[in-house]
Design a protein around this motif. Sequence first.
Motif, short mmCIF file in Angstrom:
data_model
loop_
_atom_site.label_atom_id
_atom_site.label_comp_id
_atom_site.label_asym_id
_atom_site.label_seq_id
_atom_site.Cartn_x
_atom_site.Cartn_y
_atom_site.Cartn_z
N SER A 1 45.83 31.95 26.59
CA SER A 1 45.54 32.69 25.37
C SER A 1 44.09 33.16 25.37
N ALA A 2 43.75 34.03 24.43
CA ALA A 2 42.38 34.54 24.34
C ALA A 2 41.41 33.38 24.15
N GLY A 3 40.31 33.40 24.91
CA GLY A 3 39.32 32.34 24.82
C GLY A 3 39.57 31.16 25.73
N THR A 4 40.62 31.22 26.56
CA THR A 4 40.93 30.13 27.47
C THR A 4 39.85 29.99 28.54
N VAL A 5 39.46 28.75 28.85
CA VAL A 5 38.53 28.44 29.93
C VAL A 5 39.34 27.92 31.10
N ASP A 6 39.38 28.68 32.18
CA ASP A 6 40.19 28.34 33.35
C ASP A 6 39.49 27.25 34.17
N LEU A 7 40.24 26.23 34.56
CA LEU A 7 39.71 25.13 35.38
C LEU A 7 40.43 25.07 36.71
N ASN A 8 40.73 26.23 37.29
CA ASN A 8 41.54 26.26 38.50
C ASN A 8 40.92 27.16 39.57
N GLY A 9 40.95 26.68 40.80
CA GLY A 9 40.66 27.51 41.95
C GLY A 9 39.23 28.02 42.02
N LEU A 10 39.08 29.05 42.84
CA LEU A 10 37.77 29.62 43.14
C LEU A 10 37.58 30.95 42.43
N LEU A 11 36.34 31.25 42.15
CA LEU A 11 35.95 32.55 41.62
C LEU A 11 34.84 33.08 42.53
N LEU A 12 34.99 34.29 43.01
CA LEU A 12 33.98 34.91 43.86
C LEU A 12 33.06 35.80 43.02
N GLY A 13 31.77 35.63 43.20
CA GLY A 13 30.78 36.53 42.60
C GLY A 13 30.19 37.40 43.68
N VAL A 14 30.25 38.71 43.51
CA VAL A 14 29.78 39.66 44.52
C VAL A 14 28.67 40.50 43.90
N LEU A 15 27.46 40.31 44.42
CA LEU A 15 26.31 41.12 44.01
C LEU A 15 26.21 42.29 44.97
N THR A 16 26.26 43.51 44.46
CA THR A 16 26.37 44.69 45.31
C THR A 16 25.03 45.38 45.51
N GLU A 17 25.02 46.28 46.47
CA GLU A 17 23.79 47.03 46.77
C GLU A 17 23.38 47.96 45.63
N ASP A 18 24.32 48.32 44.77
CA ASP A 18 23.96 49.16 43.62
C ASP A 18 23.74 48.32 42.37
N ASP A 19 23.42 47.03 42.56
CA ASP A 19 22.94 46.14 41.49
C ASP A 19 23.99 45.92 40.39
N ALA A 20 25.20 45.62 40.81
CA ALA A 20 26.26 45.20 39.89
C ALA A 20 26.78 43.84 40.37
N LEU A 21 27.31 43.09 39.44
CA LEU A 21 27.95 41.82 39.77
C LEU A 21 29.42 41.91 39.41
N THR A 22 30.28 41.77 40.41
CA THR A 22 31.72 41.73 40.16
C THR A 22 32.22 40.31 40.39
N MET A 23 33.22 39.91 39.61
CA MET A 23 33.80 38.58 39.73
C MET A 23 35.27 38.74 40.09
N LEU A 24 35.67 38.07 41.17
CA LEU A 24 37.00 38.24 41.73
C LEU A 24 37.72 36.90 41.77
N ASP A 25 39.01 36.93 41.50
CA ASP A 25 39.87 35.76 41.69
C ASP A 25 40.66 35.99 42.97
N PRO A 26 40.34 35.31 44.06
CA PRO A 26 41.01 35.59 45.34
C PRO A 26 42.50 35.25 45.33
N GLU A 27 42.96 34.44 44.37
CA GLU A 27 44.38 34.12 44.31
C GLU A 27 45.19 35.28 43.74
N ARG A 28 44.53 36.22 43.08
CA ARG A 28 45.22 37.38 42.52
C ARG A 28 44.91 38.59 43.38
#
Length: 573
Positions: free
Chosen positions: A95-122
């Motif tokens: 539901s809205a506001g859920t805090v996930d306690l599962n698996g890995l989250l990837l943070g990717v800092l890019t050359e154009d100064d953005a941060l993307t967050m990826l769930d590799p399981e999806r």
Amino acid sequence: MIATLLCLGLALPAGAQTDARRAAMQAQVRFADLRGGALNQVLPGQPFRVEVTLTSLTGGLPRGLQPMGWIRPVALSDLPCAEAAAAFRATGRGSAGTVDLNGLLLGVLTEDDALTMLDPERNLGTANLIAAERLPERPAAMVADKTAGRFIVSLPKAGQVLALQPMAEPAVLGRGLDAPGALAANPLGGTWVIEGDGDLLLLQDGPARRFARDVRAMDAAGDRLALLGRDVMLLDPAGKVLIRHPAASARAVAALAGDQGRALIWLSGQDLALTWEDAPDRVIRIPLWRSHDGIAVSPAGRFAFAFGGGSEVSVVDLALGRVVQVVGSASPVAEIAFLRNAAVMRTADGTLAGVMDLRMIKPGTAPVVGQFPLGSGPAPSAGAQLLVPLGAEDQVLAVHAAGFTGFVLNATHGTSGKPPMEAIPLRGGIPRIVRALDRGLREDAPGRFVTVARLDQAARYELVISAGLGEAAFCAPLPMPLPAPSPQDLPGTISTEPEDTGIRLRLSDAAGQPVAQARGHLLVTSLVGNWRDRMEFQTDSDGRTRDSYPLPAPPLAIVVESDAARFDPLIME
């Protein structure tokens, strides 16, 4: 200390006896502070440990058991615990506001100064991209802070250190700093940061605290922090200096916190220097016979890899106290990361990754390195960090920046010669720094699974755990102090005044005062038939509706729709 004992029900086959319907497993949940000590309340913004202990009542726990967990806000619309767990397992979403306690989250800092967050399981199309944030300038560094479940970046020009996590606005951990640069997460909460003038700060609750000066670089391992400056130092999480030695000519430093003990390691001249924490005054010097400018230490503490300053890598067996192998490379090695039993190396041109099985390192033998082309294209920028240990998975993600792809490597690649069979597309711009945040419940003792969570605001929350077996699930409330609601936030009440022409309503707020001059609609529903009507209303100065309403015989449900206040529904029986 807060602990709750719950039972996990399992679906049983038809015809099972009544005495077999008892729960097949019990679960005990405990909330603790980061040191593992007693925690009476979970406070907003304070990281805390979640400890779940599963016990089988019918024998041992199944092998490979990996419970799933999440924290959800409590709402009247919540599904029952077992149904909520089944829905989460099926969809991966709460539901809205859920805090996930599962698996890995990837943070990717890019050359154009953005941060993307990826769930590799999806990993289907763009489905693995779950959040993105454009940053106002190029961050100097980024780390994953498992203690607080977030990524942290330093912004030199703005003088700020920011924390970012999915579904939340960036939080400022420190401001007014002097060109903050290198970062390291503190396992007891907070962040170490080096300012541009070399001051080492600890950003925790309250003002920043200064611990050292003239620091040029640092390295964190376990609960130890190594510093490189006029002196080399080893600190504990509280900032206490455990080892200090003058080393003005040192070029690189590393902390060791493994099975072999805790130590401070640095490169000076053509030597590797080592000091163990239990003998802080004794410096062991190991000749390398060549100069390097980078050092990496295996998690168990047996091997140190000195690299950079040329195309060779010196492998040092710290137990033997000497160089045991030298690895040659066509392109200088820019980065080294570790699995439990293997080292993974990335070349500076970004085209090649090598995996070296640590168990096959023997003095006098040729090094055995599995080599894997990552792809062609422009070389990554200097200082790029593109090798990502994936925590409990015992895998390393080797990122090919020009191809926007991460290749999953494990220890078998050191000898099998087989190419990586799994790849993860990285959404957004060209990757510059990639980090992995482990959110999962990990087994640290038989049957006990631990993770760290953090909640931004005080509210009614509950922890939901699914054992992943049948309907085995349980929910436990979180002990958070809730602020006393103001009367304006509480729902008002509806009362009735019968008249000859029908029913007149009186609206009162939570304090019992009349809600005057309110406008809106009444939704009236018969509870025994299919009659329903929606009527306009307006109250006078006494909170009474100006009109009376001819209504059918009870039972009725009356709902008030008004911008003036909220009201509990009225049931007329």
